[in-house]
Design an enzyme around this catalytic site. Structure first.
Site, short mmCIF file in Angstrom:
data_model
loop_
_atom_site.label_atom_id
_atom_site.label_comp_id
_atom_site.label_asym_id
_atom_site.label_seq_id
_atom_site.Cartn_x
_atom_site.Cartn_y
_atom_site.Cartn_z
CD GLU A 254 -3.00 -1.00 2.28
OE1 GLU A 254 -2.75 -0.69 3.30
OE2 GLU A 254 -4.19 -1.58 1.89
CG ASP B 172 -7.83 -5.21 4.77
OD1 ASP B 172 -7.24 -5.41 5.85
OD2 ASP B 172 -7.82 -3.89 4.29
CD GLU C 208 -9.89 -1.10 7.89
OE1 GLU C 208 -8.88 -1.67 8.63
OE2 GLU C 208 -9.61 -0.84 6.85
#
Ligand code: GCV
Length: 702
Positions: free
Chosen positions: A294, A368, A396
């Site tokens: 990332e 993820d 998240e």
């Protein structure tokens, strides 16, 4: 008189109002006087000798806890002599009477000659034993005939904080960072100690204090002093500090021309940096690294691989008791590829090439931290490399601090998955605890959900995820139910009916969330960027694998990502036995169906419904279940502190509204492809897709 009344009112209020700060370490007076007296008779003194800081902590925690629970002051003495009716703490390397050996941090609690003995092979073991005894009392268990031996199954049990120098937390939903870098090292917030207490009470023995998207500042002398100040507070609780590393630090902090891991100057720079770190933090735990992921730089920028980078750091740590946790969370922006496969493709060939001080840290699933993922294919595929399990406690993708999702069932589902790496029974848990491949070092990490909010986790029920992570890192065989039960009794209430109601609610909460957000294995369809709310229609983003159409692949035929041999063949990364379970639509368990198959809308499922009808049914029943959750919570009102009750009730009301938002967004969007009606008895949403789409813009302030 008036003054007296006010004082009384204040007293009553303060006796009842609970802001959640004390977590599961409340130690309120036990209401049942008979039980209190029984406990008090066994706890008339605490005996401990020497002045080891961890033992001093252990005795102090026991004293404070008992005093609160039984309402009596309990002396700490150095030698019990012939006294009975007390608790004796000792470090002992002698084998247990039952022959069960203690490992370094294990403990044994036993009753002999009218005393309770808490023994550990090390001081940390004694501390864990103390918290285990307090847990017995908090959950109202007998303490007169104890014979408890417990060893942690995993060696490195760490929280990972994604906290930044400016006080923000990446994916944090409970306020700002606990660490006040601008005040450190001079001022130590009392909260640091409470943080350490909470962690030690559940067996966590390490903390990575900074974000994996790391600032180079942490490698400066100035910041190391700050980190050292935290380490000093945590040390008496058996907690070691670790740091996330910004890989090019030799360039940015050290002024070198390169950060190439094979460059001798770079290697010397790291060796010196590590020496400097240990000079201020003698028990420093080691490094966590996110590299070539990332946008974070890494060894590949210099034509080297992950093992080159990790081994360089491991060699710098060689003279000390520190390790490297190198993350496998990598994926490249390849429109034709499958992100699912990326980590395995990069790391599997490196098995056997890592230094013995390196552990590779792997997220529980291949994408993820979705509400449900198949276990990561690297588990079972790296017999020569210790793999750390990385779970995410902060929600998240699980509704932030608004939606109630008890995560233990998610953790357990991954840990109990069978990799078949060495035949049947080769569970992920056995990979992680080292028993399957004989790893010499083992670890489990949880991305923290803590912040500066008074109750630490924003949603009070989020505390249970922190608690559950610690308990499972210690012993992955504990059930989700046992852990929930403990947490509820220690945190919310001991009233048996309420304990049962709340435990049930927690146990069902993850499945409810999965139903109204990602049923049948559809995944990665949340709001872009912030990862909140639904946005399955997203088909524009800087990278193909950040578009949600990439994941769900809905079309007029069906929905889901074909990862079998006719598609990306990600399934080939698993053992043949695992492939067999998941490779056909007929055998694949429904919760994983759309992870592996592009399923026709008209496909008849084993539930008796077509895929479309089942998909819609799950969205509707999931959203309806939040009403059930609200009703269940309403029932426990008399048994729970009013402030906590209102806080959770308020969040459940938001959750209920947002569950319908998810439902409407997803059924209306996917209906465009399926072109089928909403099945009876469900009513079609009252709003249009365009109306629902606007909600995402409002949430994201676009
Ligand atoms: C720390 C996801 C999150 C990022 C996080 C990353 C990681 O992509 O959205 O915020 O970065 O995972 O685990 O490194």
């Amino acid at each position: 008189m008036k003054k007296l009344l006010i004082a009384l009112l204040l007293l009553t209020y303060s006796a009842h109002a609970d802001d959640g700060y004390r977590l599961w370490l409340k130690y309120d007076l036990i209401k049942d006087a008979a039980r209190r007296d029984t406990y008090a008779r066994s706890a008339q003194f605490i005996a401990v000798s020497g002045n080891n800081p961890i033992l001093t902590t252990a005795a102090g925690e026991l004293q404070a806890g008992l005093q609160g629970l039984v309402g009596k002051a309990i002396p700490i003495i150095t030698n019990a002599g012939n006294r009975t009716g007390g608790i004796i703490l000792s470090v002992s390397t002698a084998p247990n009477a039952d022959g069960q050996a203690l490992n370094n941090e294990g403990y044994r609690i036993s009753n002999r000659q009218n005393n309770i003995f808490i023994a550990g092979k090390t001081e940390a073991g004694v501390l864990y034993g103390v918290f285990a005894l307090l847990r017995q009392l908090q959950t109202q268990q007998p303490i007169t005939s104890l014979n408890l031996t417990s060893n942690p199954k995993v060696q490195y049990r760490l929280l990972n904080h994604w906290d930044n120098v400016n006080g923000t937390i990446e994916r944090g939903y409970a306020g700002s960072s606990l660490w006040k870098w601008y005040e450190l090292p001079e001022r130590l917030d009392p909260r640091y100690r409470d943080y350490a207490r909470a962690n030690a009470s559940i067996g966590i023995n390490g903390t990575v204090v900074n974000n994996v998207n790391a600032s180079p500042r942490f490698m400066t002398g100035e910041y190391l002093q700050k980190v050292a100040a935290l380490a000093n507070v945590f040390r008496p609780y058996g907690i070691r500090v670790y740091l996330s590393v910004y890989f090019p630090a030799p360039r940015t902090v050290g002024g070198l021309k390169t950060a190439d891991p094979l460059d001798p100057e770079v290697r010397a720079w790291w060796a010196n940096k590590v020496k400097e770190i240990y000079s201020v933090i003698p028990d420093f735990g080691g490094f966590l690294v996110k590299a070539n992921s990332e946008g974070e730089p890494g060894p590949q920028d210099y034509g080297r691989n992950h093992a080159d980078g990790a081994n360089m750091l491991a060699e710098a740590l060689a003279p000390y008791d520190g390790v490297v946790m190198w993350r496998s969370f990598v994926y490249k922006a390849d429109p034709k590829g499958d992100r699912f496969k990326a980590a395995y493709e990069e790391f599997k060939p490196l098995d056997g090439q890592f230094n013995k001080k390196v552990l590779v840290q792997v997220k529980n699933g291949p994408i993820d931290f979705q509400v449900r993922e198949p276990f990561h294919p690297l588990f079972g595929a790296m017999p020569q490399t210790p793999l750390v399990m990385e779970f995410q406690l902060t929600q998240e993708y699980l509704g932030f601090a608004t939606h109630m999702v008890y995560e233990a069932p998610l953790f357990k589902e991954t840990l109990e998955s069978d990799t078949y790496a060495n035949g049947k029974g080769s569970t992920v848990a056995k990979v992680v605890d080292g028993s399957l491949h004989g790893y010499q070092i083992t670890g489990m990490a949880g991305v923290a959900n803590t912040g500066s909010d008074r109750n630490w986790t924003g949603h009070t029920m989020g505390q249970a995820n922190w608690y559950a992570f610690g308990r499972l890192a210690w012993d992955h065989t504990l059930s989700s139910e046992v852990i929930a039960n403990e947490w509820v009794q220690m945190t919310l209430t001991n009233e048996p009916k309420a304990v049962k109601t709340i435990t049930d609610l927690m146990l069902r909460s993850r499945e409810v969330y999965a139903s109204y957000t990602n049923p049948l294995g559809v995944h990665h369809i949340m709001g872009y960027g912030i990862h909140y709310g639904p946005e399955p229609w997203l088909d524009k983003a800087p990278r193909p694998d950040w578009r949600h159409t990439y994941y769900h692949r809905a079309d007029s035929v069906g929905i889901g990502f074909d990862r079998t041999a006719t598609g990306s063949n990600a399934l080939s990364q698993y053992t043949p036995e695992v492939q067999k379970q998941w490779s056909t639509m007929e055998t694949c368990p429904l919760p994983y169906l759309l992870w592996f198959h592009h399923v026709p809308w008209t496909k008849q499922l084993r539930t008796g419904r077509t895929l479309w009808d089942e998909f819609v049914t799950r969205y509707y029943t999931g959203a309806d279940s939040v009403r059930w959750m609200q009703q269940q919570w309403a029932q426990v009102k008399p048994a729970v502190d009013p402030e906590i009750f209102e806080d959770v009730a308020g969040r459940l009301a938001v959750q209920q509204k947002e569950a319908i938002w998810w439902r409407d967004a997803c059924v209306l969007y996917f209906q465009q492809f399926a072109r089928r009606p909403i099945p009876a008895p469900f009513k079609k949403p009252e709003r249009t897709l365009e109306e629902v789409k606007r909600l995402v813009d409002i949430y994201q302030m676009r």
